[in-house]
Design an enzyme around this catalytic site. Structure first.
Site, PDB file in Angstrom:
ATOM      1  N   SER A 151       0.852  -1.195   0.000  1.00 52.21           N
ATOM      2  CA  SER A 151       0.000   0.000   0.000  1.00 52.21           C
ATOM      3  C   SER A 151       0.884   1.239   0.000  1.00 52.21           C
ATOM      4  O   SER A 151       2.033   1.198   0.479  1.00 52.21           O
ATOM      5  CB  SER A 151      -0.892   0.007   1.246  1.00 52.21           C
ATOM      6  OG  SER A 151      -1.458   1.281   1.486  1.00 52.21           O
ATOM      7  N   TYR A 181      -1.436  -0.783  10.247  1.00 53.51           N
ATOM      8  CA  TYR A 181      -1.603  -1.220   8.861  1.00 53.51           C
ATOM      9  C   TYR A 181      -0.368  -0.867   8.034  1.00 53.51           C
ATOM     10  O   TYR A 181       0.148  -1.695   7.270  1.00 53.51           O
ATOM     11  CB  TYR A 181      -2.848  -0.564   8.278  1.00 53.51           C
ATOM     12  CG  TYR A 181      -3.130  -0.873   6.830  1.00 53.51           C
ATOM     13  CD1 TYR A 181      -3.675  -2.103   6.462  1.00 53.51           C
ATOM     14  CD2 TYR A 181      -2.878   0.063   5.833  1.00 53.51           C
ATOM     15  CE1 TYR A 181      -3.960  -2.386   5.122  1.00 53.51           C
ATOM     16  CE2 TYR A 181      -3.151  -0.209   4.505  1.00 53.51           C
ATOM     17  CZ  TYR A 181      -3.690  -1.433   4.152  1.00 53.51           C
ATOM     18  OH  TYR A 181      -3.964  -1.712   2.837  1.00 53.51           O
ATOM     19  N   LYS A 183       2.292  -3.335   5.949  1.00 56.07           N
ATOM     20  CA  LYS A 183       2.535  -3.232   4.516  1.00 56.07           C
ATOM     21  C   LYS A 183       4.003  -2.959   4.203  1.00 56.07           C
ATOM     22  O   LYS A 183       4.550  -3.466   3.214  1.00 56.07           O
ATOM     23  CB  LYS A 183       1.634  -2.146   3.914  1.00 56.07           C
ATOM     24  CG  LYS A 183       0.153  -2.505   3.934  1.00 56.07           C
ATOM     25  CD  LYS A 183      -0.120  -3.790   3.167  1.00 56.07           C
ATOM     26  CE  LYS A 183      -1.587  -4.104   3.066  1.00 56.07           C
ATOM     27  NZ  LYS A 183      -1.871  -5.311   2.253  1.00 56.07           N
TER      28      LYS A 183
END
Length: 257
Positions: A146, A159, A163
């Site tokens: 991401s 998160y 990633k």
């Protein structure tokens, strides 16, 4: 002249019940691949298989369940080998996002994000790479990262960590997988119009203003890039992450501003 036709590629794609994963599956089928799709929700898998069965020249089967589970990972591998006889490619796309302010983020949410995004990706890649090594025909692996692995984004610390780790996995595994002819890369999508993001009526407008190219990505934009990295056209590319964000990480305005 050698007229022998190449056999179709077999690819496993997780998180493919909708959104980016589903569009990658569609693109691979259009290219004639044999596809095993996975999603945690059984109904999404069933609907996806029904829709994708009418696409292209390839074949598709489904496997529902938690893509970070050892048993589901093994089931996907077994299905691919049983139905198609080999595994040539894998897209480790399954992942979850649990938003939260860093100072208030709880351990349970943190561990779940890492379990699904990091451990799920790691052990799927491990299982498929073992098969590819035995086959002695090489292979291509693609991970989904991401833009949050590259630029700060509010309420997405856990998160973003997960990633960034995925991108390092792609880079680090070059040393161990390249001797077996196995390539591994990652894509890092930016703002993308999916079933989830379009529930926000302002999403497309906001990200059209923030993205230098004037619009958020479509799932097709991401799938086209994914298909290239998986293909033999990218045969000398490994250990890389391709950012697909319309230029957002070059300027990085926050959606909260």
């Amino acid at each position: 002249m050698n007229t022998k036709m190449k056999s179709p590629k077999t690819v496993i794609i997780t998180g493919a019940g909708q959104g980016i994963g589903l569009e990658i599956a569609r693109k691979m089928l259009e290219n004639g691949s044999q596809v095993v799709i996975n999603d945690s929700e059984k109904s999404l898998v069933e609907d996806a298989v029904a829709n994708l069965s009418r696409v292209g020249k390839g074949s598709v089967i489904g496997c529902s369940g938690d893509a970070a589970s050892d048993s589901v990972i093994q089931e996907m591998v077994d299905l691919a080998l049983h139905h198609f006889g080999k595994i040539d490619q894998v897209v480790a796309n399954a992942g979850i996002t649990l938003f939260g302010n860093f100072l208030e983020y709880n351990r349970e949410d943190f561990m779940e994000v890492m379990r699904v995004n990091q451990a799920g990706t790691f052990f799927l890649v491990q299982a498929v790479a073992r098969v590819m090594k035995r086959q002695e025909e090489g292979g291509s692996i693609l991970l989904t990262s991401s833009v949050t692995a590259h630029q700060s984004h509010e309420n997405l610390t856990a998160y973003a960590m997960s990633k960034a780790a995925i991108e390092m996995l792609a880079k680090n595994l070059v040393m161990e997988l390249a001797p077996h002819g196995i390539r591994i890369n990652a894509i890092a999508p930016g703002a993308t119009l999916t079933e989830r993001t379009t529930t926000d009526p302002d999403y497309a407008k906001i990200w059209s203003q923030l993205t230098p190219l004037g619009r958020p990505a479509s799932t097709t934009d991401i799938a086209e890039a994914a298909a290239f990295l998986l293909s033999d056209a990218a045969r000398h590319i490994t250990g890389q992450t391709l950012v697909i964000d319309g230029g957002w990480t070059s300027v990085s305005p926050s959606p909260y501003s």
